[in-house]
Structure formats: structure tokens, C-alpha cells
Write an enzyme that holds these catalytic residues in place. Sequence first.
Site, short mmCIF file in Angstrom:
data_model
loop_
_atom_site.label_atom_id
_atom_site.label_comp_id
_atom_site.label_asym_id
_atom_site.label_seq_id
_atom_site.Cartn_x
_atom_site.Cartn_y
_atom_site.Cartn_z
N ARG A 149 2.44 1.73 -3.41
CA ARG A 149 1.46 2.19 -4.40
C ARG A 149 1.08 3.66 -4.16
O ARG A 149 0.97 4.45 -5.09
CB ARG A 149 0.22 1.30 -4.35
CG ARG A 149 -0.86 1.69 -5.33
CD ARG A 149 -2.08 0.77 -5.27
NE ARG A 149 -2.73 0.82 -3.96
CZ ARG A 149 -2.75 -0.18 -3.07
NH1 ARG A 149 -2.16 -1.32 -3.34
NH2 ARG A 149 -3.36 -0.05 -1.92
N GLU A 150 0.89 4.02 -2.91
CA GLU A 150 0.40 5.36 -2.59
C GLU A 150 1.47 6.44 -2.67
O GLU A 150 1.18 7.57 -3.07
CB GLU A 150 -0.23 5.38 -1.20
CG GLU A 150 -1.48 4.53 -1.07
CD GLU A 150 -2.66 5.08 -1.85
OE1 GLU A 150 -2.68 6.28 -2.19
OE2 GLU A 150 -3.57 4.29 -2.14
N SER A 151 2.70 6.11 -2.25
CA SER A 151 3.72 7.16 -2.13
C SER A 151 5.10 6.78 -2.62
O SER A 151 6.04 7.55 -2.47
CB SER A 151 3.85 7.56 -0.66
OG SER A 151 4.39 6.47 0.08
N THR B 276 0.84 -1.21 0.00
CA THR B 276 0.00 0.00 0.00
C THR B 276 0.87 1.25 0.00
O THR B 276 0.62 2.19 -0.77
CB THR B 276 -0.95 0.00 1.21
OG1 THR B 276 -1.77 -1.18 1.15
CG2 THR B 276 -1.84 1.23 1.22
#
Length: 119
Positions: A42-44, A39
Amino acid sequence: MFLFTTSPTRDPAPALPVVDAIRQGAERTGVGFDYLLATAKRESALDPAARARTSSSSGLFQFIEQTWLSMIKSEGAKAGLGAYARAISTDSGGTHRVDDPGLRQAILDLRQDPQVASM
């Protein structure tokens, strides 16, 4: 006959601090490390200072301001952030507020702390 020697044992390179923070968060919360790591990637791209250009999203997991305030209000005490949690109020419409602008910013800035965000 060839003689081979091995170099002295070295300490393995320390893992990235962000990955260590995610691992600690997984251990403390019971959430799967692989899930949290994927996660955050993917996010940062594992950048705790990442910011979205199109919203208030920030940090490893790209929490928007209201979601972050909600999480700190409901879960902050468990993470040792009770003073911050108590500073957040919720109005009748469900909007989370912090009366002190400096304190509000300090709470929002915690999104960039990999250890806090991972918990």
C-alpha cells in the site's frame, strides 16, 4: 498408450528479495508477515526506493524523517544499529537530531534498505 515424462525437478524461482526481507522482519519482530506485506504494498508498491513528493516519506513503509529517527533511536540497538541509535539526540521539543550531516543522511538512507525497514 501414452508415455508422459516429467521434467527434472527445478529449484523454485527465488522469492523477491523485498518479500524475503519482509518475511525475515516479520519473523524477527513477531509482527504478522501478511500485515507487513500489505502495508509495504500500500505504501510503496514494494519499491524500497519510493519517495513521496509531498513530504519526507521514503522507503518501503514511507517513514517520514522524524518518525524514522525516533524508531532508530528507540529500536535501533535491538536491530544491531546501536551506533546509529546513540548518534540521535532529542531536544526539549521532541525533535530528533543528528549532529553529523553525513551520519544523519546515512541513517535516513536506511529507510531504503528492505531488511532494516522491515524490522
